[in-house]
Design an enzyme around this catalytic site. Structure first.
Site, PDB file in Angstrom:
ATOM      1  N   LYS A  22       0.853  -1.213   0.000  1.00  0.00           N
ATOM      2  CA  LYS A  22       0.000   0.000   0.000  1.00  0.00           C
ATOM      3  C   LYS A  22       0.874   1.243   0.000  1.00  0.00           C
ATOM      4  CE  LYS A  22      -1.673   1.669   3.986  1.00  0.00           C
ATOM      5  NZ  LYS A  22      -1.405   3.094   4.264  1.00  0.00           N
ATOM      6  N   ASN A  23       1.855   1.292   0.900  1.00  0.00           N
ATOM      7  CA  ASN A  23       2.631   2.519   1.068  1.00  0.00           C
ATOM      8  C   ASN A  23       3.630   2.762  -0.048  1.00  0.00           C
ATOM      9  OD1 ASN A  23       1.100   3.021   3.261  1.00  0.00           O
ATOM     10  ND2 ASN A  23       2.654   2.516   4.767  1.00  0.00           N
ATOM     11  N   ARG A  99      -4.967  11.009   3.783  1.00  0.00           N
ATOM     12  CA  ARG A  99      -3.820  11.879   4.069  1.00  0.00           C
ATOM     13  C   ARG A  99      -2.765  11.801   2.983  1.00  0.00           C
ATOM     14  NH1 ARG A  99      -0.785  14.282   7.354  1.00  0.00           N
ATOM     15  NH2 ARG A  99       1.167  13.344   6.727  1.00  0.00           N
ATOM     16  N   CYS A 123      -5.411  12.920  11.926  1.00  0.00           N
ATOM     17  CA  CYS A 123      -6.040  11.614  11.729  1.00  0.00           C
ATOM     18  C   CYS A 123      -5.997  10.937  13.098  1.00  0.00           C
ATOM     19  CB  CYS A 123      -5.285  10.801  10.689  1.00  0.00           C
ATOM     20  SG  CYS A 123      -3.729  10.220  11.319  1.00  0.00           S
ATOM     21  N   ARG A 128      -0.269  14.988  12.568  1.00  0.00           N
ATOM     22  CA  ARG A 128       0.464  14.715  11.325  1.00  0.00           C
ATOM     23  C   ARG A 128       0.579  15.951  10.418  1.00  0.00           C
ATOM     24  NH1 ARG A 128      -1.455   8.982   9.277  1.00  0.00           N
ATOM     25  NH2 ARG A 128       0.493   9.050   8.119  1.00  0.00           N
ATOM     26  N   PRO A 129       1.375  16.912  10.835  1.00  0.00           N
ATOM     27  CA  PRO A 129       1.571  18.130  10.045  1.00  0.00           C
ATOM     28  C   PRO A 129       2.298  17.842   8.716  1.00  0.00           C
ATOM     29  CG  PRO A 129       3.138  18.018  11.832  1.00  0.00           C
ATOM     30  CD  PRO A 129       2.215  16.883  12.037  1.00  0.00           C
ATOM     31  N   LEU A 132       7.317  19.704   7.095  1.00  0.00           N
ATOM     32  CA  LEU A 132       8.581  19.231   6.493  1.00  0.00           C
ATOM     33  C   LEU A 132       8.433  19.092   4.973  1.00  0.00           C
ATOM     34  CD1 LEU A 132       9.587  16.559   9.142  1.00  0.00           C
ATOM     35  CD2 LEU A 132      10.440  18.902   8.916  1.00  0.00           C
ATOM     36  N   ASP A 318       4.497   0.927  12.042  1.00  0.00           N
ATOM     37  CA  ASP A 318       3.304   0.284  11.479  1.00  0.00           C
ATOM     38  C   ASP A 318       3.143  -1.153  11.957  1.00  0.00           C
ATOM     39  OD1 ASP A 318       3.445   1.901   8.223  1.00  0.00           O
ATOM     40  OD2 ASP A 318       2.809   2.584  10.195  1.00  0.00           O
ATOM     41  N   ARG A 410      -8.524  -0.430   3.957  1.00  0.00           N
ATOM     42  CA  ARG A 410      -7.567   0.540   3.425  1.00  0.00           C
ATOM     43  C   ARG A 410      -6.206  -0.096   3.202  1.00  0.00           C
ATOM     44  NH1 ARG A 410      -7.669   6.252   6.273  1.00  0.00           N
ATOM     45  NH2 ARG A 410      -6.276   6.483   4.492  1.00  0.00           N
TER      46      ARG A 410
END
Ligand code: EPZ
Length: 432
Positions: A22-23, A99, A123, A128-129, A132, A318, A410
């Site tokens: 997924k990532n 996100r 979330c 989770r800004p 960066l 994770d 997801r």
């Protein structure tokens, strides 16, 4: 909303196919924006987030064609073509649901010289800004503006050429996977070179860099914390296979361990989840690597562990929730420390309702092993928390009902099918 029912206590055994990551998929999909030629991705997992990202790309005029694959096959082939972009704005109603939408910022600026993306908001696992992401893009020449809940990044028009990033140097103060992905995707078509220091080194970043190189990008230092990128005028299309999902593999490795089972995880690259496999071995689980497969077997209760999450190659954040479920039945007390996100213990109260003994103090959780867990109705809150509840249900006595399973959809392709095939008593029931 669907629920998953699990009747626990069955040992899992057999071969379990691992899907595309997924990532990795979520950072490979936006690469299609970087060229007007077709980008074909193979081994794409059938996941809600992948579908959402395809829908997001359609907003910009990208065509997405899913090539035929038999229903029984895992993974899909998708060909995307961003021939001519019809827009450069990622709307709030899409971004708020996923996100990872922020990952269009870099490629859109790289291709079109500008991008406007809704601020993602927080979330379940933290606020989770994206500071960066923005600082890194500024360092290679982007101008950043904020208007009404949106962030706009643009490449100033200059005499040397309209709307193209200059390139530059940025050293990340903390490791950020998404911010590294965004700046790499923006830098590959910049006018000049870029040097990215303290870059994330996750295997998904390596997959991204390899796909970009296949598209004609020039990147040195792939897999290290320092990336040297030489901007090129344009990228071309390519065909690229998504890497196997190391977190899915690690999650099912925990399923073997928690049920005292014996699973062969097919198609996984052991080095991608080395810290997970080493932790399992330290807990007394048998781990064998065989020609692109990993066998994970447990014969009794596992031992306790002390683990801290860290950027790759450290123990993956994770995997924290899944290990917590497994360690809830260990022979002693474990200490888990979550160093990446500030609120990634949403699974704790739900595991406690099943009889787990877990004390959370700040970022540290002490998990005292108990002899048994009891099935119960529990609620998923985020992707990996919901997997930890499934794992607990597989080992618990009685029936566990996991609600809000859209979280699971997801990140886990056909979870109940894969688990049923190796002996789990699990089914999905719809509420209509
Ligand atoms: C990626 O998220 C993954 N998501 C996450 O997986 C994973 O947990 C995370 O990397 C860490 O490995 C995808 O790849 C789609 P970060 P990302 O930027 O990129 C802070 C899952 O379950 N930070 O490395 O958002 C941030 O708040 C998901 O599959 C800033 O402060 O993670 C966090 O504390 C969950 N400013 C830390 O850095 C920024 O601009 C690491 O975040 C960006 C991040």
């Amino acid at each position: 909303m669907d629920r998953i029912l699990i009747r626990g206590g069955r040992r899992l055994s057999g071969r379990l196919p691992i899907s595309g990551a997924k990532n990795a998929a979520l950072t490979l999909l936006p690469c299609a924006l970087l060229t007007d030629e077709p980008l074909t991705l193979r081994n794409l997992p059938r996941l809600a987030d992948v579908d959402s990202f395809g829908h997001l790309l359609n907003q910009f005029g990208v065509s997405t064609l899913v090539e035929g694959s038999r229903p029984e096959d895992f993974g899909r082939v998708m060909t995307m073509r961003a021939g001519r972009l019809t827009g450069t704005t990622a709307p709030y109603d899409i971004v708020r649901k996923m996100r990872a939408s922020i990952l269009v910022l870099g490629p859109l600026v790289g291709r079109a010289g500008e991008a406007t993306v809704s601020l993602p908001g927080g979330c379940a696992i933290g606020n989770r800004p994206i500071d960066l992401h923005l600082k890194a893009l500024e360092a290679i020449g982007a101008r950043i503006e904020f208007t009404a809940g949106y962030v706009k990044a643009s490449a100033p028009r200059s005499t040397a050429g309209g709307g193209r990033l200059a390139g530059g140097r940025y050293s990340f103060p903390v490791v950020s996977v998404g911010a590294t992905e965004n700046v790499v995707m923006a830098a590959v078509t910049a006018r000049g070179g870029s040097r990215i220091e303290n870059a994330a080194r996750e295997p998904e970043i390596v997959d991204l860099c390899r796909c970009l190189v296949a598209m004609g990008a020039r990147i040195d230092g792939i897999g290290t914390e320092t990336l040297e990128i030489e901007g090129v005028d344009r990228l071309h299309g390519a065909t690229y296979a998504v890497m196997p999902d190391r977190i899915e593999a690690g999650s099912y490795a925990c399923a073997a361990a928690i049920t005292g089972g014996d699973l062969e995880l097919a198609g996984v690259t052991a080095d991608d989840l080395r810290a997970t496999l080493d932790a399992l071995a330290a807990a007394g689980v048998t781990v064998e690597e065989r020609r692109g497969n990993v066998r994970v077997a447990a014969t009794g209760r596992i031992g306790p562990l002390t683990l801290s999450t860290a950027p790759y190659p450290g123990f993956a954040t994770d995997m924290q929730a899944q290990f917590m479920a497994m360690l809830a039945l260990a022979t002693g007390a474990s200490v888990l420390t979550e160093t990446i996100f500030e609120n990634r213990y949403m699974h704790v109260p739900e595991l406690a309702r099943m009889g787990a003994d877990i004390q959370v103090r700040g970022r540290t959780a002490v998990v005292r092993g108990v002899d048994r867990l009891a099935g119960a109705p529990v609620m998923a809150t985020d992707l990996r928390a919901s997997m930890s509840l499934v794992l607990a249900g597989l080992a618990a006595e009685g029936e566990t009902q996991v609600s809000r399973v859209y979280h699971l959809d997801r990140g886990y392709e056909r979870l109940e099918e894969k688990l049923s095939a190796v002996g789990a008593d699990i089914e999905r029931v719809g509420d209509g």
